[in-house]
Every structure is written in C-alpha cells, then in structure tokens.
Design an enzyme around this catalytic site. Structure first.
Site, mmCIF file in Angstrom:
data_model
loop_
_atom_site.group_PDB
_atom_site.id
_atom_site.type_symbol
_atom_site.label_atom_id
_atom_site.label_comp_id
_atom_site.label_asym_id
_atom_site.label_seq_id
_atom_site.Cartn_x
_atom_site.Cartn_y
_atom_site.Cartn_z
ATOM 1 C CG ASP A 26 0.416 3.428 1.324
ATOM 2 O OD1 ASP A 26 -0.125 4.295 0.617
ATOM 3 O OD2 ASP A 26 -0.120 2.361 1.656
ATOM 4 C CE LYS B 87 -5.071 3.299 -2.233
ATOM 5 N NZ LYS B 87 -4.844 2.715 -0.910
ATOM 6 C CD GLN C 199 -6.355 -0.105 0.890
ATOM 7 O OE1 GLN C 199 -5.742 0.200 -0.123
ATOM 8 N NE2 GLN C 199 -6.884 0.807 1.694
#
Ligand code: NAD
Length: 296
Positions: free
Chosen positions: A121, A54, A98
C-alpha cells in the site's frame, strides 16, 4: 467548454494487462505466483466492497490472494502478532490491512508493524520517507495511479500549479510529494490545502491541476476552479438517495456538472481514480514478489 473525460477504467485495464503479462513471464521462469495477504478487521460495508475489488483484480492478473477477516473486537496485540507472522512467512509477498480500522486500533501502529518490504500500500513511514527523498519505494497506490493517468493522457505537470485539497497520510500528502518533487516525475509548484485552510477558493481558483481528496461530497464547485483546469476527483462519498435500491449513491468531492463546464480534463466518480488505485496495488504486489524495490 466541456471537459474531456479521463477514463480511469480504461487506463487501469492497460496497467493490469501489463501486470498480467509480467506475472506470466515471472511464472514462466519457474517462480510461484505473487501472493497478497489482505487483512480485513470488522464488517464495514465499504471496506468489504474495496477488499472484494482487490481480490477480483488479483484473480484477473494471476496474483494469488487471501483475505483474513478478523473480529472488530480484536486487540492491537493480537492483530500485530498476526501481521508479524505474515512478515516472517516467505510465501507472502505483500500485506495489506484494509483501512479504516475500528477506533480502538491505531492505524499508525498497525501499519508500522507491517514489514516495509511487504507494504504494498506504500503507507509505512519507511516507504513514505523514501518517497520524499526520491528513493525507490512502494508508492501509495491512489496518488501513484493519478500520476499514471497524467502520463497516459500526456497531461503536463512540470512547472504547473498543482493544488491538493486534503492532506491525509494515504492520499493528499503523498500526492503532494509526488507532484512537487523536482527530481522525479512531478516538478509542479504545489499547494496543499486541508480543513484548516482559510478561503479554499483563493487557492483552488489558481490551480492548473486540482486534486480533490477531502472526503467532502461535491465540495469543489465550478466557480472555485480556473477555466481549463485539470480536475482529479479522488473522493468516494456515500450520500442518501431514496431513488436508488441501495438507499445511497456514490459522489465525488467535485460537483461534476458545474466543474466539467470549465475544466479541460476531469475524472468521473465512479470510473476515474478508483480503478487506478487497485491497478497500482497489483503493480506493487508484483514488484514485491520480484523483490525489485528492496532486493535481498
Ligand atoms: P481523510 O478523512 O483521511 O482526510 C481528508 C483530508 O481532507 C484531511 O486532510 C482534511 O483536513 C481535509 N479536508 C476535510 N474537509 C476539508 C475542507 N472542507 N476543505 C479542505 N480540506 C478538507 O480522507 P482520505 O482517506 O484522504 O480520503 C479522502 C477521500 O478520498 C474520501 O472520500 C475517500 O473515500 C476517498 N478515497 C478514494 C480512493 C480511491 O481509490 N478513489 C482511495 C482512498 C480514498
């Protein structure tokens, strides 16, 4: 028959190129670069690989990013207060925690602490809820990336029978919502299977579009699919492999060799869905910087 390959790496590059152009355009109008704050709790090797990918993608498209690494012993209270500080910080556009988190932390609680306007997200219940009613929202990156693949390859989805194997909050469920909504892009008749489904093959065999997102290595075999099906393999599973230097290899949820002989289209692992997930995160972060979804 041998399936045509859906090249997620190539399509992801096209998405990233568009994001890079838009970021440059945004900056040329006097705005600062979009900023993504990543939070990594603990030192899970796979999570490190994902956050690394990322960061690299952010650098590639001109998005600024920082990964804050926290001890896996951090308390829920401490973690939430760190997230709240980023919620308040106007220089942070997107926040990503994460997953998975260490077992003493509730991912639901942690995700709900993120300001939904910064939840790039697309996991916050506000964004998931808005997805189910066709309202603008951050769309969960993996299923959004898969919808983008269908669009790129002009693979028809409308009125098809789509079967999603896996019903998690981050992949299977939002995938099924995107496929099934009749007022947005999907318009497919959609079946969701999960670990309580009896006789999985009875469902997969009738799928025009099969999405495998169960986290079970090579669960889907050739005899479980219909001739000509479109097969999307979301799974990323580490399985022991003595012949590899690392001691493991990555396999999907699809038994590639037997399935590709019957499918019309298939995504490889790696190089299929994975790069799309990261590319869609870049897109969401730019939307967050521009406040396109939730204007002030
Ligand atoms: P998860 O463990 O949270 O959920 C798995 C789902 O599959 C559950 O709904 C479970 O009921 C179902 N399931 C498990 N075994 C099954 C079986 N035998 N038959 C039918 N259903 C079954 O996993 P997740 O986070 O949704 O991830 C799924 C897979 O996708 C994992 O391999 C993960 O690494 C991968 N993944 C890939 C990407 C990507 O970008 N390619 C992104 C996220 C997750």
């Amino acid at each position: 028959m041998s399936a045509e390959i859906i090249d997620g790496k190539k399509v992801a590059e096209l998405v990233r190129n568009r994001v890079r152009e838009d970021v440059n355009d945004w900056k040329s109008k006097g705005h600062r670069a979009p900023f993504l704050q990543v939070i990594l709790v603990g030192d899970d090797p796979a999570s490190k690989v994902y956050t690394g990918a990322k960061t690299k993608a952010c650098e590639d498209v001109g998005i600024e990013t920082h990964t804050r690494i926290l001890q896996d012993t951090i308390s829920a209270k401490e973690l939430k207060s760190i997230i709240k500080a980023y919620n308040e910080d106007d220089s942070v556009d997107g926040i990503l925690v994460q997953l998975p988190l260490p077992s003493h932390l509730s991912s639901h609680d942690v995700i709900e602490t993120i300001d939904y306007r910064k939840d790039v997200d697309g996991f916050h219940p506000m964004n998931v809820g808005r997805l189910t009613v066709d309202e603008p929202c951050y769309r969960s990156c993996t299923p959004a990336g898969i919808m983008e693949l269908f669009k790129h390859y002009s693979i028809p989805v409308k009125s098809k029978h789509a079967v999603v194997v896996g019903a998690s909050n981050i992949v299977g469920s939002p995938m099924a919502i995107m496929l099934s909504r009749e007022n947005s892009s999907g318009k497919a008749t959609t079946t969701i299977c999960h670990k309580f489904t009896k006789d999985l093959t009875q469902h997969t065999i009738s799928a025009d579009i099969l999405i495998a997102a169960a986290g079970q290595p090579e669960l889907i075999k050739g005899e479980m699919i219909k001739e000509g099906a479109v097969v999307i393999d979301v799974g990323i599973n580490r399985v022991a492999d003595e012949t590899s230097e690392k001691g493991y290899k990555l396999v999907g949820d699809v038994d590639y060799e037997s399935v590709r002989k019957k499918a019309s289209w298939i995504t490889p692992v790696p190089g299929g869905v994975g790069p799309m997930t990261v590319a869609m995160l870049m897109k969401n972060t730019l939307l967050a910087a521009k406040k396109s979804i939730y204007p002030e």
